[in-house]
Design a protein around this motif. Structure first.
Motif, PDB file in Angstrom:
ATOM      1  N   LYS A 132       0.832  -1.208   0.000  1.00  0.00           N
ATOM      2  CA  LYS A 132       0.000   0.000   0.000  1.00  0.00           C
ATOM      3  C   LYS A 132       0.865   1.256   0.000  1.00  0.00           C
ATOM      4  O   LYS A 132       0.550   2.244  -0.675  1.00  0.00           O
ATOM      5  N   ILE A 133       1.955   1.222   0.752  1.00  0.00           N
ATOM      6  CA  ILE A 133       2.891   2.353   0.775  1.00  0.00           C
ATOM      7  C   ILE A 133       3.449   2.584  -0.630  1.00  0.00           C
ATOM      8  O   ILE A 133       3.466   3.706  -1.136  1.00  0.00           O
ATOM      9  N   ILE A 134       3.883   1.520  -1.277  1.00  0.00           N
ATOM     10  CA  ILE A 134       4.437   1.606  -2.627  1.00  0.00           C
ATOM     11  C   ILE A 134       3.392   2.157  -3.597  1.00  0.00           C
ATOM     12  O   ILE A 134       3.678   3.056  -4.395  1.00  0.00           O
ATOM     13  N   LYS A 166       3.580  10.314  -6.790  1.00  0.00           N
ATOM     14  CA  LYS A 166       4.866  10.872  -7.234  1.00  0.00           C
ATOM     15  C   LYS A 166       5.385  10.297  -8.543  1.00  0.00           C
ATOM     16  O   LYS A 166       6.154  10.938  -9.237  1.00  0.00           O
ATOM     17  N   GLY A 167       5.052   9.061  -8.846  1.00  0.00           N
ATOM     18  CA  GLY A 167       5.579   8.421 -10.049  1.00  0.00           C
ATOM     19  C   GLY A 167       6.128   7.041  -9.732  1.00  0.00           C
ATOM     20  O   GLY A 167       6.190   6.624  -8.573  1.00  0.00           O
ATOM     21  N   ASN A 168       6.528   6.343 -10.782  1.00  0.00           N
ATOM     22  CA  ASN A 168       6.997   4.962 -10.637  1.00  0.00           C
ATOM     23  C   ASN A 168       8.183   4.841  -9.698  1.00  0.00           C
ATOM     24  O   ASN A 168       9.074   5.687  -9.686  1.00  0.00           O
ATOM     25  N   ILE A 169       8.183   3.750  -8.947  1.00  0.00           N
ATOM     26  CA  ILE A 169       9.299   3.379  -8.080  1.00  0.00           C
ATOM     27  C   ILE A 169      10.082   2.300  -8.815  1.00  0.00           C
ATOM     28  O   ILE A 169       9.506   1.342  -9.327  1.00  0.00           O
ATOM     29  N   LYS A 170      11.400   2.455  -8.867  1.00  0.00           N
ATOM     30  CA  LYS A 170      12.257   1.486  -9.570  1.00  0.00           C
ATOM     31  C   LYS A 170      12.729   0.358  -8.648  1.00  0.00           C
ATOM     32  O   LYS A 170      13.012  -0.738  -9.106  1.00  0.00           O
ATOM     33  N   PHE A 171      12.849   0.669  -7.336  1.00  0.00           N
ATOM     34  CA  PHE A 171      13.323  -0.323  -6.372  1.00  0.00           C
ATOM     35  C   PHE A 171      12.737   0.006  -5.011  1.00  0.00           C
ATOM     36  O   PHE A 171      12.740   1.167  -4.584  1.00  0.00           O
ATOM     37  N   PHE A 172      12.212  -1.014  -4.339  1.00  0.00           N
ATOM     38  CA  PHE A 172      11.716  -0.858  -2.974  1.00  0.00           C
ATOM     39  C   PHE A 172      11.960  -2.166  -2.251  1.00  0.00           C
ATOM     40  O   PHE A 172      11.562  -3.231  -2.724  1.00  0.00           O
ATOM     41  N   ALA A 173      12.642  -2.076  -1.115  1.00  0.00           N
ATOM     42  CA  ALA A 173      12.941  -3.278  -0.330  1.00  0.00           C
ATOM     43  C   ALA A 173      13.040  -2.913   1.144  1.00  0.00           C
ATOM     44  O   ALA A 173      13.267  -1.756   1.504  1.00  0.00           O
ATOM     45  N   ALA A 209      13.852   5.776  -7.254  1.00  0.00           N
ATOM     46  CA  ALA A 209      12.987   6.154  -8.372  1.00  0.00           C
ATOM     47  C   ALA A 209      13.694   7.257  -9.141  1.00  0.00           C
ATOM     48  O   ALA A 209      14.595   7.914  -8.608  1.00  0.00           O
ATOM     49  N   ASP A 210      13.276   7.473 -10.372  1.00  0.00           N
ATOM     50  CA  ASP A 210      13.899   8.530 -11.172  1.00  0.00           C
ATOM     51  C   ASP A 210      13.729   9.900 -10.532  1.00  0.00           C
ATOM     52  O   ASP A 210      14.569  10.775 -10.690  1.00  0.00           O
ATOM     53  N   TRP A 211      12.656  10.096  -9.794  1.00  0.00           N
ATOM     54  CA  TRP A 211      12.358  11.390  -9.175  1.00  0.00           C
ATOM     55  C   TRP A 211      12.975  11.544  -7.776  1.00  0.00           C
ATOM     56  O   TRP A 211      12.808  12.571  -7.135  1.00  0.00           O
ATOM     57  N   ILE A 212      13.693  10.525  -7.316  1.00  0.00           N
ATOM     58  CA  ILE A 212      14.337  10.559  -5.989  1.00  0.00           C
ATOM     59  C   ILE A 212      15.816  10.898  -6.136  1.00  0.00           C
ATOM     60  O   ILE A 212      16.504  10.327  -6.980  1.00  0.00           O
ATOM     61  N   ARG A 213      16.283  11.797  -5.300  1.00  0.00           N
ATOM     62  CA  ARG A 213      17.714  12.099  -5.174  1.00  0.00           C
ATOM     63  C   ARG A 213      18.118  11.782  -3.749  1.00  0.00           C
ATOM     64  O   ARG A 213      17.396  12.097  -2.799  1.00  0.00           O
ATOM     65  N   GLN A 214      19.256  11.181  -3.602  1.00  0.00           N
ATOM     66  CA  GLN A 214      19.730  10.691  -2.310  1.00  0.00           C
ATOM     67  C   GLN A 214      19.711  11.760  -1.220  1.00  0.00           C
ATOM     68  O   GLN A 214      19.453  11.462  -0.066  1.00  0.00           O
ATOM     69  N   ASP A 215      19.951  12.995  -1.561  1.00  0.00           N
ATOM     70  CA  ASP A 215      20.050  14.062  -0.565  1.00  0.00           C
ATOM     71  C   ASP A 215      18.808  14.960  -0.515  1.00  0.00           C
ATOM     72  O   ASP A 215      18.856  16.053   0.034  1.00  0.00           O
ATOM     73  N   ASP A 216      17.677  14.482  -1.035  1.00  0.00           N
ATOM     74  CA  ASP A 216      16.460  15.290  -1.089  1.00  0.00           C
ATOM     75  C   ASP A 216      15.644  15.105   0.189  1.00  0.00           C
ATOM     76  O   ASP A 216      14.870  14.162   0.333  1.00  0.00           O
ATOM     77  N   PHE A 217      15.819  16.035   1.128  1.00  0.00           N
ATOM     78  CA  PHE A 217      15.163  15.947   2.427  1.00  0.00           C
ATOM     79  C   PHE A 217      13.648  16.053   2.310  1.00  0.00           C
ATOM     80  O   PHE A 217      12.915  15.409   3.067  1.00  0.00           O
TER      81      PHE A 217
END
Length: 121
Positions: free
Chosen positions: A10-12, A19-26, A43-51
């Protein structure tokens, strides 16, 4: 499928719809984590440092898990698409839509993982 796994699906779904497609979730329970687990997401819209994205994801998690389940989370890790963890796992494991892959006692990127549950890859 466990109740907790259903909640993570449900979270995914919620995050993907908003927000858009998730490429990896674990979720990963590291051998040195004393029973706590990490949530790994890319995901393509996620950046590692995006608080702001991290706060958004945590808000969704808190809205769908109960307090006991939240207490078991050590951290939420945002992964860039070129992260070494993804480079190791994604070519080796494909998770079909609606599927789940469980791995026990494995090593990923030199980290000993007691339990790894992959929902999207």
């Amino acid at each position: 499928m466990t109740e907790l796994e259903e909640k993570f699906k449900k979270i995914i779904n919620t995050i993907s719809q908003e927000k858009g497609n998730i490429k990896f979730f674990a979720i990963a329970r590291r051998s040195d984590s004393e029973g706590f687990f990490d949530i790994l997401i890319s995901a393509d819209w996620i950046r590692q440092d995006d608080f702001e994205i991290l706060k958004y994801i945590v808000k969704i998690i808190k809205s769908l898990l109960n307090k006991e389940e939240i207490i078991d989370i050590s951290r939420v890790i945002l992964l860039n698409s070129d992260d070494p963890i993804l480079k190791q796992l994604r070519p080796a494991i494909t998770v079909e839509l609606g599927g789940i892959v469980h791995l026990d006692n494995c090593v990923v990127n030199n980290l000993a993982i007691e339990e790894l549950t992959i929902f999207v890859s």
